[in-house]
Design an enzyme around this catalytic site. Structure first.
Site, PDB file in Angstrom:
ATOM      1  N   LYS A 173       0.821  -1.215   0.000  1.00 15.33           N
ATOM      2  CA  LYS A 173       0.000   0.000   0.000  1.00 15.33           C
ATOM      3  C   LYS A 173       0.854   1.264   0.000  1.00 15.33           C
ATOM      4  O   LYS A 173       2.065   1.234   0.241  1.00 15.33           O
ATOM      5  CB  LYS A 173      -0.950  -0.007   1.198  1.00 15.33           C
ATOM      6  CG  LYS A 173      -2.134  -0.944   1.009  1.00 15.33           C
ATOM      7  CD  LYS A 173      -3.142  -0.828   2.148  1.00 15.33           C
ATOM      8  CE  LYS A 173      -4.386  -1.678   1.863  1.00 15.33           C
ATOM      9  NZ  LYS A 173      -5.363  -1.617   2.957  1.00 15.33           N
ATOM     10  N   ARG A 190      -3.686 -10.002   5.245  1.00 12.39           N
ATOM     11  CA  ARG A 190      -4.252  -9.998   3.890  1.00 12.39           C
ATOM     12  C   ARG A 190      -3.175  -9.476   2.949  1.00 12.39           C
ATOM     13  O   ARG A 190      -2.758  -8.311   3.056  1.00 12.39           O
ATOM     14  CB  ARG A 190      -5.503  -9.121   3.842  1.00 12.39           C
ATOM     15  CG  ARG A 190      -6.198  -9.090   2.478  1.00 12.39           C
ATOM     16  CD  ARG A 190      -7.441  -8.207   2.528  1.00 12.39           C
ATOM     17  NE  ARG A 190      -8.121  -8.167   1.240  1.00 12.39           N
ATOM     18  CZ  ARG A 190      -7.843  -7.307   0.261  1.00 12.39           C
ATOM     19  NH1 ARG A 190      -6.880  -6.401   0.422  1.00 12.39           N
ATOM     20  NH2 ARG A 190      -8.525  -7.335  -0.878  1.00 12.39           N
TER      21      ARG A 190
END
Length: 274
Positions: A221, A255
Site C-alpha cells: 500500500k 491480507r
C-alpha cells in the site's frame, strides 16, 4: 480464538494468511493482471500451495478515487470467478470483498465462506441482516465515506479511540442481529493520512480490547511505497517488515498479495516466540 467457515473451525491462535485475488482492471497493484481462467487458477493454486488459509476475491477496486462499479457489473465479474475457483479447488475458503448484500448473498449461496466488507455495513443497510441470515464470518473494516471520497475524511479527535468507538458501535449492531463471527480490520489506507497509518499500526495492540480477531492489510500500500519513495511493485520488502510488526502487535490474519513471504514472517516469529 476460532471462526466457523462452512462447518470448519479455523484456529486463529496461530496467525493465518489471506491471499488477494483482484479481478478488477484498476486495482492499484495488480489490476488487470489476472485476465483469463488459466491465469486465475494458476495464481490461486500458487497461493494455496504457499500456505494461504483464505483467498479474498474482489471485483470492485476500493483504492482511493476508484471508479464506481454498478452492482450488476460487480456480480457479472465475480460470480464466474467463484464458480471457476470452487470447481477446481472445492475446499478453498473464499472471502468475498464486497459491501453489497446482494453480492454477498449470491456469493455465499455459490459456496463462499466469508464476507469482507470495507464499510462494516454502512454502505448497504441490508448487509448486517443479510450476514445474520447467511451465518458466515464477517470482516468489518473501518472507513469513512466511500472509496471515491474517503480521503476527504481524515480528521479525528483521537485516531485510535475514534476507530475503537466505531467498532464498538458496529459490533453492537452485529451482535444484536445474532452475528457471531466478526473480524475487525482497522482499514490501513482508508480515510487515513500517511502519518495516521503509522500511528494506527504503532497502537494496533489496543484493538485486542475488542476480543475479536484482527485482520491487517498493508500489502504494497501507499503507506509503504510513498514513505520509501518507490513503486508498489518494489514494496514487497516493506510489506514484510510491516506485516512482522503487525504480527508482533496482535494481528491474527494478514491480507497479502505475496503469500510465501507472509508465511515466512509468521513462521520466523513463531520460532522466535517458541
Amino acid at each position: 480464538m476460532t471462526i466457523n467457515c462452512k462447518g470448519q473451525l479455523i484456529d486463529l491462535s496461530s496467525p493465518k494468511v489471506m491471499g488477494i485475488l483482484n479481478i478488477t482492471p484498476d486495482s492499484f497493484y495488480d489490476g488487470g493482471k489476472h485476465k483469463n481462467a488459466s491465469d486465475i487458477l494458476t495464481h490461486v493454486e500458487t497461493m494455496l500451495s504457499e500456505g494461504a488459509t483464505f483467498i479474498d476475491v474482489g471485483a470492485y477496486s476500493s483504492r482511493p478515487n476508484a471508479d464506481f462499479v454498478s452492482e450488476d457489473e460487480e456480480l457479472k465479474r465475480i460470480t464466474p470467478i467463484i464458480e471457476l475457483i470452487l470447481n477446481s479447488f472445492p475446499d478453498t475458503l473464499l472471502s468475498i470483498d464486497t459491501f453489497r448484500s446482494k453480492v454477498a448473498t449470491q456469493a455465499v449461496n455459490m459456496g463462499a465462506a466469508i464476507i469482507n466488507d470495507i464499510s462494516a455495513g454502512l454502505l448497504d443497510e441490508n448487509m448486517l441482516p443479510t450476514i445474520a441470515q447467511l451465518r458466515v464470518p464477517y470482516i468489518m473494516m473501518h472507513m469513512r465515506g466511500t472509496p471515491q471520497n474517503m480521503q476527504q475524511f481524515t480528521k479525528y479527535d483521537h485516531l485510535v479511540q475514534d476507530i475503537l468507538s466505531y467498532f464498538s458501535e458496529r459490533m453492537s449492531n452485529a451482535k444484536a442481529l445474532g452475528i457471531i463471527d466478526v473480524i475487525i480490520d482497522p482499514g490501513f489506507g482508508f480515510s487515513k493520512t500517511l502519518e495516521q497509518n503509522y500511528e494506527l499500526l504503532n497502537h494496533l495492540e489496543r484493538f485486542k480490547i475488542t476480543e475479536k480477531p484482527i485482520l491487517v492489510g498493508v500489502s504494497r500500500k501507499s503507506m509503504i511505497y510513498k514513505q520509501l519513495r518507490i513503486t508498489p511493485q518494489e514494496a514487497l520488502n516493506g510489506t514484510s517488515v510491516l506485516n512482522t510488526v503487525a504480527l508482533q502487535k496482535g494481528a491474527h490474519i494478514l491480507r497479502v498479495h505475496d503469500v510465501k513471504e507472509a508465511m515466512e514472517s509468521i513462521r520466523l516469529l513463531e520460532a522466535l516466540n517458541n
